[in-house]
Motif scaffolding. Structure first.
Motif, PDB file in Angstrom:
ATOM      1  N   GLN A 127      -7.431  -3.603 -11.138  1.00 39.11           N
ATOM      2  CA  GLN A 127      -5.905  -3.961 -10.764  1.00 39.11           C
ATOM      3  C   GLN A 127      -4.771  -3.151 -11.301  1.00 39.11           C
ATOM      4  OE1 GLN A 127      -5.166  -6.917  -9.301  1.00 39.11           O
ATOM      5  NE2 GLN A 127      -3.133  -5.821  -9.192  1.00 39.11           N
ATOM      6  N   TYR A 128      -5.081  -2.261 -12.555  1.00 38.76           N
ATOM      7  CA  TYR A 128      -4.345  -0.952 -12.688  1.00 38.76           C
ATOM      8  C   TYR A 128      -4.339   0.000 -11.348  1.00 38.76           C
ATOM      9  CZ  TYR A 128      -2.573   3.045 -15.256  1.00 38.76           C
ATOM     10  OH  TYR A 128      -1.818   4.272 -15.499  1.00 38.76           O
ATOM     11  N   ASP A 131      -2.359  -1.391  -8.580  1.00 42.79           N
ATOM     12  CA  ASP A 131      -0.841  -1.240  -9.017  1.00 42.79           C
ATOM     13  C   ASP A 131      -0.303   0.150  -8.955  1.00 42.79           C
ATOM     14  OD1 ASP A 131      -1.129  -4.110  -9.458  1.00 42.79           O
ATOM     15  OD2 ASP A 131      -1.022  -3.628 -11.444  1.00 42.79           O
ATOM     16  N   GLU A 134      -0.044   0.954  -5.108  1.00 38.49           N
ATOM     17  CA  GLU A 134       1.092   0.374  -4.472  1.00 38.49           C
ATOM     18  C   GLU A 134       2.155   1.051  -4.804  1.00 38.49           C
ATOM     19  OE1 GLU A 134       2.655  -4.277  -3.739  1.00 38.49           O
ATOM     20  OE2 GLU A 134       1.516  -3.929  -5.481  1.00 38.49           O
ATOM     21  N   SER A 135       2.314   1.362  -6.115  1.00 38.31           N
ATOM     22  CA  SER A 135       3.800   1.862  -6.492  1.00 38.31           C
ATOM     23  C   SER A 135       4.017   3.323  -5.915  1.00 38.31           C
ATOM     24  CB  SER A 135       3.706   2.157  -8.064  1.00 38.31           C
ATOM     25  OG  SER A 135       2.682   3.177  -8.672  1.00 38.31           O
TER      26      SER A 135
END
Length: 599
Positions: A127-128, A131, A134-135
């Motif tokens: 998940q990290y 994320d 995505e960022s």
């Protein structure tokens, strides 16, 4: 006359650049860290100034004092401008190094528990990564998701009674762990193959390009193949590639080939020198928790019933039961023209299996291309490590994997940022990926190559990052398995732009080239690029304080604030240049026709 002036101008420019970039009395160029990241805008301005100088030159007489003054002024501006942009690049490099350090420190921290797949720390890790992607503005790679689910099975296998009974001209017994270590990938509590016959198939190789076939004239369906580790070149430098082992020498190839031919089982005959590790490595690596990809539809029923390693003492027992001379058979197998040997020795395969199926995930994001967006350049760094394990002398039981491979992940993320920050998108799409289960057998990349986000025929290059920090700055750039594809030209050019030179490390006697994720792409015909840390230090008084031997696969693989990342940043920017060239070129990289990787 114009051509003569052109040649003189180019020659004088080259001499000037060489004099500026060379230490007096030292043949090695000065390495300025700032030039590692001169951006495209900076480069365009420098080129424009150079063109202005060239224009003045073409209009003036070469002997003119006025001309010489103009040229000197323009060259001074060029040098000053280069220095200006070099200063900016230094600042940018410092910012990027800070980001690299932050990612490595976070991903390699105790908070991520050593990132063992299929444990409580996997969801947090992937998940990290998603994320972060995505960022950075990357699009999900897998039908709207950053995650690609990978089915896995873990097995612990024991032969019934912890032994195999041999029946041939004589009888005998193979003792589990001492003589043989076995496992299976089938999702069955009981695996049984009655009266399976052993056949000795030399190195277990079918290599038409080398004129070698250890299966010539024999049907191994339903039988147990015995195959020697490594390949014939290990024993005879005139065969294959000599000590430079081919993939045919890898024990994994021998299992794959036996399965392809319908064998019931395959055991690889161990030899400490040829394998480069002792028998204990075979036992410890396969006694419990053997991982494999899992197909829930077939429950892996098509996999070999039995895979394993055979100790020399165990092999001698089988040959004794067959009434054949072991040493003569081994000597014959090392020579061209060897014929496989039916041994007429049988055993009942009866295995008790504890197994568990689960899922793990690859993580990937895409930066879409433009006119060639259906083609892709892949940047990869595996996310997994060993989690919790045997404590070291300090009591530390977390195998953080900061160098292996939080550093590789951080490089992939940084490249994503650098490409995203460009004013114009590259022509080809870029896939930034972090695969699972590299440490346990390259399973994440294997699954991806069988279920790719972009068709493998449209996958132009794989650039793989594994254990890339810490790394001091070096004059040399070491390319693992280099010298075999058109990518080499791009690396040489990019290294030269940094004032560095390239060393092709194609000594593969230890099989290292086959032991990271890029090789699953290579098996599909995709050219690969892997950079190792160099050896020719720019500052010999500052060697790497943390050599790989101190931390590799140990709890001590933790991030330290005094890590030297100067070489890491240099190599990253060089890979950015290579990746950009591939992404925008009219031609795609190809393996050389003489390469063993050519498909």
């Amino acid at each position: 006359m114009f051509k003569r002036r052109t040649c003189l101008f180019v020659l004088e420019m080259e001499l000037l650049i060489y004099e500026i970039s060379t230490i007096k009395g030292n043949s090695k160029p000065v390495i300025n860290k700032a030039i590692y990241d001169i951006n495209l805008d900076s480069l365009m301005i420098i080129l424009q100034i150079s063109l202005c100088a060239f224009f003045v030159y073409s209009q003036r007489n070469y002997q003119s004092v006025t001309y010489m003054k103009q040229i000197l002024v323009l060259l001074s501006v060029l040098i000053l401008t280069s220095s200006f942009f070099s200063a900016n690049a230094q600042i940018k490099n410092s910012e990027e190094e800070a980001m690299l350090r932050s990612w490595i420190k976070t991903i390699g921290s105790d908070e991520f528990g050593g990132r063992m797949p299929m444990t409580e720390y996997e969801p947090k890790t992937i998940q990290y990564l998603a994320d972060q992607m995505e960022s950075l503005g990357l699009e999900p790679a897998f039908n709207g998701s950053y995650f690609q689910k990978v089915g896995m099975i873990s097995t612990t296998t024991r032969p019934e009674g912890n032994k195999f009974t041999l029946k041939g001209k004589k009888k005998g017994t193979l003792e589990f762990e001492n003589d043989i270590i076995i496992w299976t990938a089938r999702a069955e509590e009981k695996v049984s193959v009655p009266a399976a016959e052993f056949v000795f198939c030399g190195f277990g190789i079918d290599a038409p390009e080398y004129g070698w076939n250890d299966f010539d004239g024999i049907d191994v369906k339903g039988k147990i193949v015995i195959a020697m580790v490594n390949d014939p070149g290990y024993y005879d430098p005139s065969l294959f590639r000599g000590k430079n082992m081919t993939y045919y020498g890898r024990w994994t190839y021998k299992l794959e080939q036996a399965e392809k031919l319908g064998a019931a089982g395959c055991v690889v005959l161990h030899n400490t020198e040829a394998a480069s590790y002792g028998w204990h490595v075979c036992v410890n690596g396969h006694l419990t928790g053997n991982l494999a990809l899992y197909d829930e539809n077939t429950r892996n029923s098509g996999a070999l019933a039995m895979k394993g390693w055979l100790a020399e003492e165990g092999a001698r027992k089988i040959f004794l039961a067959a009434g054949k001379d072991f040493d003569e058979a081994i000597a014959a197998a090392k020579k061209p023209g060897f014929k496989p040997m039916p041994l007429n020795v049988k055993t009942d395969i009866k295995l008790n299996v504890d197994y568990e199926t689960s899922e793990t995930c690859n993580v990937a994001g895409v930066l879409p291309g433009t006119d060639l967006k259906d083609e892709v350049v892949v940047f990869n760094g595996h996310w997994d490590h060993f989690g919790y394990g045997k404590p070291d002398e300090s009591g530390d039981e977390i195998y953080n994997g900061a160098a292996d491979n939080a550093s590789g992940i951080a490089n992939v993320l940084m490249l994503a940022k650098k490409f995203q920050d460009m004013p114009n998108r590259p022509r080809r799409s870029l896939l930034f990926m972090s695969v699972t289960s590299e440490e346990s057998g390259l399973f994440g990349s294997q699954y991806y190559c069988e279920h790719p986000a972009f068709d493998m025929s449209k996958t132009t290059t794989i650039i793989n990052f594994d254990c890339v920090a810490p790394a001091p700055l070096t004059h040399d750039v070491v390319v693992l398995g280099g010298g075999e594809s058109s990518l080499d030209e791009l690396v040489v050019t990019s290294a030269a732009a940094q004032g560095r030179y390239v060393v092709f490390d194609n000594d593969n006697s230890d099989g290292w080239f086959f032991r990271s994720d890029h090789y699953n792409f290579v098996k599909k015909g995709v050219p690969a690029l892997v950079i190792e840390n160099g050896n020719d230090l720019v500052d010999p008084t500052r060697p790497n304080k943390y050599p790989q031997s101190d931390w590799y696969h140990k709890p001590s693989d933790e991030y330290k604030e005094d890590w030297d990342l100067s070489g890491t940043v240099a190599n990253l920017n060089m890979m950015f240049s290579v990746g950009l060239s591939v992404a925008n070129s009219d031609k795609i990289p190809q393996w050389n026709s003489t390469s063993s990787n050519h498909r």
